[in-house]
Design an enzyme around this catalytic site. Structure first.
Site, PDB file in Angstrom:
ATOM      1  CD  GLU A   2      -3.488  -6.248   3.766  1.00 51.32           C
ATOM      2  OE1 GLU A   2      -3.491  -7.048   2.814  1.00 51.32           O
ATOM      3  OE2 GLU A   2      -2.885  -5.155   3.726  1.00 51.32           O
ATOM      4  CD  GLU A  59      -2.895  -1.181   2.296  1.00 49.98           C
ATOM      5  OE1 GLU A  59      -2.344  -1.445   3.380  1.00 49.98           O
ATOM      6  OE2 GLU A  59      -4.120  -0.995   2.183  1.00 49.98           O
TER       7      GLU A  59
HETATM    8  N1  T1G Z   1       3.773  -8.020  11.960  1.00 51.31           N
HETATM    9  C1  T1G Z   1       4.460  -8.448  13.040  1.00 51.31           C
HETATM   10  N2  T1G Z   1       5.346  -9.479  13.016  1.00 51.31           N
HETATM   11  C2  T1G Z   1       5.512 -10.101  11.835  1.00 51.31           C
HETATM   12  C3  T1G Z   1       4.822  -9.713  10.668  1.00 51.31           C
HETATM   13  C4  T1G Z   1       3.922  -8.621  10.768  1.00 51.31           C
HETATM   14  N3  T1G Z   1       3.271  -8.156   9.715  1.00 51.31           N
HETATM   15  N4  T1G Z   1       5.217 -10.540   9.661  1.00 51.31           N
HETATM   16  C5  T1G Z   1       6.108 -11.387  10.184  1.00 51.31           C
HETATM   17  N5  T1G Z   1       6.293 -11.131  11.476  1.00 51.31           N
HETATM   18  C6  T1G Z   1       7.206 -11.834  12.382  1.00 51.31           C
HETATM   19  C7  T1G Z   1       6.827 -13.293  12.563  1.00 51.31           C
HETATM   20  O1  T1G Z   1       5.874 -13.417  13.595  1.00 51.31           O
HETATM   21  C8  T1G Z   1       8.169 -13.897  12.934  1.00 51.31           C
HETATM   22  O2  T1G Z   1       8.428 -13.543  14.293  1.00 51.31           O
HETATM   23  C9  T1G Z   1       9.155 -13.104  12.088  1.00 51.31           C
HETATM   24  O3  T1G Z   1       8.483 -11.872  11.753  1.00 51.31           O
HETATM   25  C10 T1G Z   1       9.543 -13.806  10.807  1.00 51.31           C
HETATM   26  O4  T1G Z   1       8.322 -14.129  10.161  1.00 51.31           O
HETATM   27  C11 T1G Z   1      -2.755  -1.617   6.989  1.00 51.31           C
HETATM   28  C12 T1G Z   1      -3.589  -3.881   8.129  1.00 51.31           C
HETATM   29  C13 T1G Z   1       6.852 -11.547   5.551  1.00 51.31           C
HETATM   30  C14 T1G Z   1       6.454 -13.592   4.134  1.00 51.31           C
HETATM   31  O5  T1G Z   1       0.172 -10.394   6.733  1.00 51.31           O
HETATM   32  O6  T1G Z   1       3.676 -13.270   5.432  1.00 51.31           O
HETATM   33  O7  T1G Z   1      -0.551  -4.631   6.546  1.00 51.31           O
HETATM   34  O8  T1G Z   1       8.548 -15.874  15.205  1.00 51.31           O
HETATM   35  O9  T1G Z   1       8.632 -16.617  10.318  1.00 51.31           O
HETATM   36  O10 T1G Z   1       8.767 -17.273   6.740  1.00 51.31           O
HETATM   37  O11 T1G Z   1      -3.532  -2.775   5.148  1.00 51.31           O
HETATM   38  O12 T1G Z   1       6.221 -13.252   7.819  1.00 51.31           O
HETATM   39  O13 T1G Z   1      10.633 -14.648  14.567  1.00 51.31           O
HETATM   40  O14 T1G Z   1       9.285 -13.900  16.552  1.00 51.31           O
HETATM   41  O15 T1G Z   1       6.833 -15.602   8.801  1.00 51.31           O
HETATM   42  O16 T1G Z   1      10.496 -15.480   6.137  1.00 51.31           O
HETATM   43  C15 T1G Z   1      -0.151  -7.705   6.332  1.00 51.31           C
HETATM   44  C16 T1G Z   1       2.724 -11.429   7.316  1.00 51.31           C
HETATM   45  C17 T1G Z   1      -0.273  -7.206   7.733  1.00 51.31           C
HETATM   46  C18 T1G Z   1       2.517 -10.394   6.243  1.00 51.31           C
HETATM   47  C19 T1G Z   1       8.166 -13.605   5.955  1.00 51.31           C
HETATM   48  N6  T1G Z   1       1.103  -8.434   6.174  1.00 51.31           N
HETATM   49  N7  T1G Z   1       4.062 -11.998   7.289  1.00 51.31           N
HETATM   50  O17 T1G Z   1       8.039 -15.004   6.071  1.00 51.31           O
HETATM   51  O18 T1G Z   1       9.302 -15.348   8.258  1.00 51.31           O
HETATM   52  S1  T1G Z   1      -1.771  -6.330   8.001  1.00 51.31           S
HETATM   53  C20 T1G Z   1       1.151  -9.749   6.417  1.00 51.31           C
HETATM   54  C21 T1G Z   1       4.400 -12.922   6.357  1.00 51.31           C
HETATM   55  C22 T1G Z   1      -1.593  -4.925   7.064  1.00 51.31           C
HETATM   56  C23 T1G Z   1      -2.574  -2.853   6.151  1.00 51.31           C
HETATM   57  C24 T1G Z   1      -2.839  -4.107   6.878  1.00 51.31           C
HETATM   58  C25 T1G Z   1       5.762 -13.532   6.527  1.00 51.31           C
HETATM   59  C26 T1G Z   1       6.803 -13.051   5.523  1.00 51.31           C
HETATM   60  P1  T1G Z   1       9.284 -14.544  15.218  1.00 51.31           P
HETATM   61  P2  T1G Z   1       8.197 -15.521   9.395  1.00 51.31           P
HETATM   62  P3  T1G Z   1       9.212 -15.852   6.755  1.00 51.31           P
END
Ligand code: T1G
Length: 693
Positions: free
Chosen positions: A128, A108
């Site tokens: 999301e 975004e």
């Molecule tokens: N927020 C907080 N922590 C996150 C995070 C996030 N968005 N994404 C990953 N982590 C943490 C995860 O818990 C782990 O922590 C570490 O990072 C490594 O993640 C306004 C409202 C990016 C593809 O949904 O898809 O944006 O266990 O093990 O396999 O419109 O993480 O090490 O303590 O998954 O290499 C939208 C979610 C949010 C992306 C990387 N974004 N993340 O994968 O590592 S809502 C998502 C992923 C939003 C807006 C809206 C994957 C990754 P720990 P990982 P990975």
């Protein structure tokens, strides 16, 4: 260089400003990142020397989205949508330079820039919806304006990413760059300025959506196309409504509508459940008694014993991840059949355009077939996937002990049997564990890693690492009959079987379980799997409903008659009076009084049996934490993610209410319903399963 916040810096080279984000591990858009971008834009707007802003990130990825841990906490301004309004209105040229995964709020942010460039390996997504929410910072309004309604609807309601090539083709990015990304960003900005290119403000550019304006049929048609896959989930519908607003309302009004639809979801229990699942899945691979830096074994070559349904499916997981695989069978015809099934599966994938014929050949080239166990002498990991027969498994492991090289991991794919007993026939029990795949093994994401009493920590840690590489969701479980998932589903099966004898009908029970949110009811599933799997006509004695049905030649879908009947070539279950009569006669023979049974009793007995068994599993230490049980049920048995899993659901209902009902069942149906001690303890302390993590 100016330190904007602890997660953002600003540096200016000639007339180009670069805002660099550094917020490990995934540059989530937490407050320091949002504030940093906002302050950076403010500084640049006031600096007449600067003509362009490049936004880039350090570490492994461009911003991967909002910080999910912030949800449910008091909002800290500037909120992302406020920052992106400022970025959108910036009078200077703006560019996002992307690597890794530009997901959610990260994409975004990029969409709020005039231009976007990326490295070849970059991915773009709005996941999301998988968290039970929707892109809440303009994604539902901007993405359609960049790639059109159809592609935007698909990306936003599936939450699945696309790669850089597709993004370039769709117009989501302007260029794919090689080399140093920050430098490439600066050069691209200079080129745009030198060419005096018009700045493309996405929010003001309706070209890609003009044709769709007023055409609401697109959305109704799309709703129907995803209805089956998204049954029960609330977020996809709100996503569609938000995208609908992008063609029916002016941009600012559309943002407001998006915000309303986002807030509605964020406040709902589905989003709380799906965000819980996101972190629970990642928590599952964290073992409490594990030091961080356990040395991992090097796994390159994998041996699989058994090329049947399970062995073949397991092999595909490893081949897909690039491992060399040797499949062992007992006869050439079995080996040929197994290899043929694998090749056919890949050819079907290729026919759908999801892989090339060269890919098929490349993957098949990674597989070697053999009839000789001795060909496993050099594998780093061997997985036994033969019949569920302890003697056979022990015989195989005893042979493997004399064949496999030192340090090889020896795993059994058993679904129920005692891994310690299997390990006991080897001289290296520390290298033995269970790798319990779920059928179809090349599709189901769940892998139960069964930790033996003597399994070495490095063997366990290596297995967890391999699980991630083959894209499985791994959960470490202990040794007991059926480990976690199958032990629990046996309790549900007990109850649904009894309900059948007590007067509930096959299709009533299946409907109740289906309506709860499972992909299908237990009897449709049994017909699908085949009633005669594991059934032995020589020893069958009509002692269970399944035996009675098999003895009547009713094997399920495969021969058109099971709990249901099936028309030739159809998988649609049709209630069959003949099977109902067989069941009723069996029930009468067993002395059951038939009675009217309500849906509420059915669902409580089916679901609370899971919760009670899950509590016992936790008491016994067979599962590390309640959320592990939930992850097993979501990824192995189709528990709807929007209800979080059986333990999350127990907390949602209230453990006091669950316990009260279980006590009633205990009084009515006997000790199979004895409440778990842990359940009684938590209720007495006014706690929930969530307090155990
Ligand atoms: N927020 C907080 N922590 C996150 C995070 C996030 N968005 N994404 C990953 N982590 C943490 C995860 O818990 C782990 O922590 C570490 O990072 C490594 O993640 C306004 C409202 C990016 C593809 O949904 O898809 O944006 O266990 O093990 O396999 O419109 O993480 O090490 O303590 O998954 O290499 C939208 C979610 C949010 C992306 C990387 N974004 N993340 O994968 O590592 S809502 C998502 C992923 C939003 C807006 C809206 C994957 C990754 P720990 P990982 P990975």
């Amino acid at each position: 260089m100016i330190q904007l916040t602890e997660a953002a810096t600003l540096d200016i080279q000639d007339e180009i400003a670069v805002i660099t984000i550094n917020n490990p591990p995934v540059n989530a858009l937490g407050y320091p990142v949002r504030k940093g971008i906002a302050d950076g834009i403010d500084q640049v707007v006031q600096n007449d020397q600067v003509k362009a802003i490049v936004i880039t990130c350090k570490g492994r990825t461009f911003m991967a989205g909002a910080d999910i841990r912030e949800f449910g906490k008091p909002p800290l301004e500037p909120m992302l949508y406020q920052v992106l309004e400022t970025l959108d209105e910036c009078p200077k040229m703006t560019l996002s330079a992307i690597h890794g995964t530009a997901f959610g709020g990260g994409l975004e942010t990029a969409l709020s820039c005039h231009f976007r460039i990326a490295v070849p390996t970059a991915q773009f997504g709005l996941p999301e919806v998988k968290l039970g929410i929707l892109p809440g910072a303009g994604g539902t309004q901007r993405l359609p304006r960049v790639i059109g309604i159809d592609k935007a609807l698909k990306m936003i309601t599936s939450g699945n990413p696309i790669g850089a090539t597709e993004a370039l083709q769709d117009g989501l990015i302007d260029e794919i760059v090689e080399g140093d990304l920050k430098e490439a960003g600066i050069q691209f900005a200079k080129k745009v300025l030198a060419e005096n290119r018009p700045l493309i403000r996405v929010s003001q550019n309706d070209e890609k959506i003009a044709a769709a304006k007023g055409n609401n049929e697109i959305f109704d048609h799309f709703r129907k196309s995803i209805a089956r896959k998204t049954r029960g989930f609330q977020a996809p519908e709100n996503c569609i409504k938000a995208v609908e607003a992008s063609i029916n309302l002016p941009f600012k009004e559309g943002l407001k509508r998006e915000r309303e639809l986002f807030t509605e979801l964020l406040k709902g229990h589905q989003s709380a459940a799906q965000r819980y699942v996101f972190f629970a899945e990642r928590q599952a691979s964290k073992i409490p008694d594990f030091p961080k830096d356990i040395p991992l074994l090097d796994i390159k070559k994998v041996g699989i014993i058994g090329g049947g349904t399970m062995g073949g499916g397991i092999a595909m997981n490893f081949v897909n991840a690039g491992y060399l695989v040797t499949i062992i069978e007992t006869k050439q015809e079995f080996l040929n059949r197994g290899l043929g099934v694998i090749k056919k599966n890949y050819e079907i994938t290729a026919s759908k355009g999801k892989m090339s014929t060269e890919d098929v050949d490349k993957r098949m080239s990674l597989i070697t077939g053999s009839l000789n166990l001795k060909d496993l002498a050099d594998v780093d990991l061997v997985i036994e996937a033969v019949f569920e027969n302890m003697d056979l498994k022990k015989e195989i492991f005893s042979k493997l002990d004399g064949i496999c090289k030192e340090g090889a991991i020896m795993a059994t794919n058993t679904s129920f049997l005692n891994v310690n007993e299997i390990a006991s026939v080897t001289n290296r029990p520390e290298y033995v564990l269970g790798l319990h795949f779920f059928s179809p093994a090349n599709v189901m994401r769940l892998l139960e890693i069964v930790r033996g009493a003597k399994t070495d920590k490095s063997v366990l840690a290596t297995s967890l690492s391999v699980a991630k590489k083959i894209k499985k969701v791994a959960v470490v479980v202990g040794v007991c009959y059926g480990f976690v998932g199958n032990r629990m589903i046996a309790q549900r099966g007990r109850e649904t079987g009894l309900l059948l004898l007590e007067g509930a009908t096959v299709d009533q029970i299946d409907r109740v379980i289906f309506n709860f949110g499972f992909p299908m009811g237990p009897f449709v599933l049994s017909d699908l799997v085949g009633l005669n799997v594991g059934w032995d006509d020589k020893s069958s004695s009509g002692s269970t409903i399944r035996e009675v049905l098999c003895e009547a030649g009713r094997f399920g879908q495969k021969n058109g008659l099971g709990y249901y009947k099936y028309e030739q070539g159809s998988r649609t279950p049709i209630p069959d009076p003949d099977s109902l009569k067989l069941i009723a006669d069996f029930s009468a023979k067993k002395g059951y009084e038939q009675r009217e049974i309500g849906d509420d009793e059915i669902i409580k007995r089916a679901i609370y049996a899971l919760i009670n068994e899950g509590a016992k599993i936790l008491e016994e230490g067979i599962a590390v934490r309640p959320s592990d049980i939930d992850i097993i049920w979501i990824n192995g048995y189709g528990w709807p993610a929007y209800l979080g899993g059986p333990m999350f659901y127990g907390d949602l209902i209230g453990l006091d209410k669950v316990l009260e009902t279980i006590k009633q069942f205990h009084a009515k149906f006997g000790d199979v319903w004895k409440p778990a001690n842990l359940l009684e303890k938590l209720v007495a302390e006014g706690k929930g399963f969530k307090d155990l993590t």
